[in-house]
Write a protein that holds these residues in place. Sequence first.
Motif, PDB file in Angstrom:
ATOM      1  N   HIS A 117       2.817   2.256  -9.698  1.00 38.43           N
ATOM      2  CA  HIS A 117       4.276   2.284  -9.559  1.00 38.43           C
ATOM      3  C   HIS A 117       4.699   2.235  -8.098  1.00 38.43           C
ATOM      4  N   ARG A 118       3.914   2.888  -7.215  1.00 43.12           N
ATOM      5  CA  ARG A 118       4.280   2.889  -5.794  1.00 43.12           C
ATOM      6  C   ARG A 118       4.169   1.506  -5.180  1.00 43.12           C
ATOM      7  N   ILE A 119       3.090   0.803  -5.549  1.00 44.17           N
ATOM      8  CA  ILE A 119       2.898  -0.517  -4.946  1.00 44.17           C
ATOM      9  C   ILE A 119       4.043  -1.442  -5.371  1.00 44.17           C
ATOM     10  N   LEU A 120       4.357  -1.420  -6.650  1.00 48.59           N
ATOM     11  CA  LEU A 120       5.441  -2.287  -7.125  1.00 48.59           C
ATOM     12  C   LEU A 120       6.772  -1.885  -6.493  1.00 48.59           C
ATOM     13  N   GLY A 166       9.898  -7.956   4.451  1.00 47.39           N
ATOM     14  CA  GLY A 166       9.527  -6.833   3.587  1.00 47.39           C
ATOM     15  C   GLY A 166       8.336  -6.041   4.101  1.00 47.39           C
ATOM     16  N   GLY A 167       7.913  -5.091   3.275  1.00 43.33           N
ATOM     17  CA  GLY A 167       6.811  -4.185   3.631  1.00 43.33           C
ATOM     18  C   GLY A 167       5.521  -4.603   2.946  1.00 43.33           C
ATOM     19  N   HIS A 168       4.402  -4.352   3.604  1.00 42.73           N
ATOM     20  CA  HIS A 168       3.107  -4.840   3.102  1.00 42.73           C
ATOM     21  C   HIS A 168       1.998  -3.843   3.419  1.00 42.73           C
ATOM     22  N   GLY A 169       0.852  -4.087   2.796  1.00 41.74           N
ATOM     23  CA  GLY A 169      -0.329  -3.296   3.149  1.00 41.74           C
ATOM     24  C   GLY A 169      -1.180  -2.916   1.955  1.00 41.74           C
ATOM     25  N   LEU A 170      -0.559  -2.687   0.793  1.00 40.43           N
ATOM     26  CA  LEU A 170      -1.343  -2.195  -0.345  1.00 40.43           C
ATOM     27  C   LEU A 170      -1.314  -3.136  -1.546  1.00 40.43           C
ATOM     28  N   SER A 171      -0.594  -4.233  -1.443  1.00 38.44           N
ATOM     29  CA  SER A 171      -0.467  -5.126  -2.604  1.00 38.44           C
ATOM     30  C   SER A 171      -1.177  -6.461  -2.361  1.00 38.44           C
ATOM     31  N   PRO A 172      -2.252  -6.733  -3.087  1.00 41.28           N
ATOM     32  CA  PRO A 172      -2.890  -8.039  -2.930  1.00 41.28           C
ATOM     33  C   PRO A 172      -1.931  -9.185  -3.253  1.00 41.28           C
ATOM     34  N   ARG A 173      -0.992  -8.922  -4.157  1.00 41.28           N
ATOM     35  CA  ARG A 173      -0.030  -9.971  -4.524  1.00 41.28           C
ATOM     36  C   ARG A 173       0.900 -10.310  -3.350  1.00 41.28           C
ATOM     37  N   ILE A 217      -3.906   2.347   9.727  1.00 41.64           N
ATOM     38  CA  ILE A 217      -4.312   3.390   8.771  1.00 41.64           C
ATOM     39  C   ILE A 217      -3.681   3.159   7.395  1.00 41.64           C
ATOM     40  N   GLU A 218      -2.557   2.458   7.363  1.00 36.36           N
ATOM     41  CA  GLU A 218      -1.889   2.229   6.078  1.00 36.36           C
ATOM     42  C   GLU A 218      -2.464   1.056   5.292  1.00 36.36           C
ATOM     43  N   MET A 219      -3.323   0.244   5.927  1.00 32.74           N
ATOM     44  CA  MET A 219      -3.640  -1.053   5.318  1.00 32.74           C
ATOM     45  C   MET A 219      -4.943  -1.057   4.535  1.00 32.74           C
ATOM     46  N   ARG A 220      -4.969  -1.906   3.496  1.00 31.44           N
ATOM     47  CA  ARG A 220      -6.192  -2.111   2.720  1.00 31.44           C
ATOM     48  C   ARG A 220      -7.093  -3.118   3.415  1.00 31.44           C
ATOM     49  N   ALA A 221      -8.270  -3.297   2.798  1.00 24.86           N
ATOM     50  CA  ALA A 221      -9.303  -4.115   3.439  1.00 24.86           C
ATOM     51  C   ALA A 221      -8.876  -5.563   3.668  1.00 24.86           C
TER      52      ALA A 221
END
Length: 547
Positions: free
Chosen positions: A394-397, A261-268, A291-295
């Motif tokens: 909504h986007r993250i989910l 799957g896709g990842h980068g913005l969801s801590p879950r 550039i797409e990823m969170r900390a």
Amino acid sequence: MTVQPTETLADSTTSADAIARRLHAAGVRHAFGVPGGEVLALIAALERAGIAFRLARHENAAGFMAEAAWHATGAPGVLVATVGPGIANAVNVVANAQQDRVPLIVISGRIPEAQALTYSHQVMDHQAVLRPLVKASFEARAGACAPMIDKAVRLALDPRPGPVHIDLPIPVAAAPEPGAGGAPLRPALSLAAPAPGPDLDRAREMFARAERPVILAGLDLLAEPGAAQAVRRLSAAHGIPVATTYKAKGALPEDDPLSLGGHGLSPRSDAQILPLLRAADLVICAGYDPIEMRAGWRDPWDPARAVEIAHAPDRQYLHHAAVSWSCGIAAGLEAIAQGLAPAAAWPGGEPARTRAALAEAFAPGGAWGPAQVMHVLNAMKPAGAVTTVDSGAHRILLSQVWTCAAPGELLQSSGLCTMGCALPLAVGAKLTRPEAPVICVIGDGCLDMTLGELATLRDLGLPVVVVVLVDGSLELIALKQRAEGLPPAGVAFGTSDYAAVARALGGRGATVEDAPALRAAFAEALAAPGFSVIAARIPPGGYEGRI
Ligand SMILES: Cc1ncc(C[n+]2csc(CCOP(=O)(O)OP(=O)(O)O)c2C)c(N)n1
């Protein structure tokens, strides 16, 4: 006998014609924007050259429509903005093009230099405003626009893609520029393979020894035809699981058991995927652009176990790799694995467990709420559909639930993460890929920001299905406020009757409050000749603990 040079009607063209013809030669068939007195000659020239000028309700939206046209055709997007307020309105989408690597040509109209010396109404320095955001800003010169626009097109498309600005003064647009056909555009750079040498030897050795390899595919894949296929070949031949960023979702079809799957913005989702990356003995970064990823993605693996193949050198330092190349993704992957026998990948079966844990973490659950909405839509979406999603909870989910069969099936802003992208992306997608069903999933805050573009759907006759999640809250920010123990402020707003709004703007509208009603409304909307808005009313706090 001496042949006299003759200037035919076709040759008596202007610099605006030169721009338009060269853009047409580069494959552009639509330009988007809001007109003003300073861009009228350009718009007329675009239409003469066979490029339809499409009116948006806001320059920012026009830029996203242009982005979608690029996704569909490979030709750069074109945004036309008039002097002052026009270009000021476009700043957000230019920043998005920079951060989301979109080849966007932004053409602004400008008043004549001589006039600007003594006249300031609406006048500002467009180039100074946009320079920090663009790969280049050209001031167009009379009679020399053909080479300028060719350079701009190439620059926008060259790795990594990004926005290029052209400031076009009115007298320049009208200046004669015969022979605007010009020389052919420089061909696209061919993306080289890594050179033979110690680095390649080391990477091949790491690959040959790996028992727990993972591919992490990123947004460079969107700019390289054939790159996703190379990821698939490598994954299939060696049994390597593939995780992606949101932009590269579908590099491996996400119903493939090897897809993580896709990842980068969801801590879950991070809680599941990051331990697997740390357990890997080889992480192959394929076109990964952080550039797409969170900390949470800071130094996510042991650099000694990572090999990186990307279109541009990493200058962000969010992650590191032992071996790093700027090269073609397909050529790089092939060079690393060529002739090497498949090893027994992940004998302990960890990737399958991660996949199952991710499915569990984002399961629909029993009760009506945003997760059920996403699952119903995902299960019913037609094959080959293009979905656009806005920024927010909504986007993250959705990005965690949605299964993509190829990159480009899910369009969003995951670099800049700006609100206001999904509806205009859907307009541009349906206009340029009329055969594909187009679905826009959007929060009510984002829809309120871009509501006028429903009228654009109507005017262009585009049967897009818009599903708005209605909770009267800027919920991603409300979640953050709650997590920080802050009282709610500036996040709640009154809800509108979006079904009625859709009808007032010439579309169809439905309001749903459970899964069977959503299924029925979605099926009807997919078959409808015009645009539809389905307002899915969800309970407050519906994303809590889910993203
Ligand atoms: C232009 C812009 N302004 C503000 C933000 C900050 N922001 C990110 S998500 C979000 C909330 C969006 O609300 P909504 O569309 O209702 O989506 P939800 O989070 O409720 O799913 C905000 C305000 C942003 N990303 N972009």
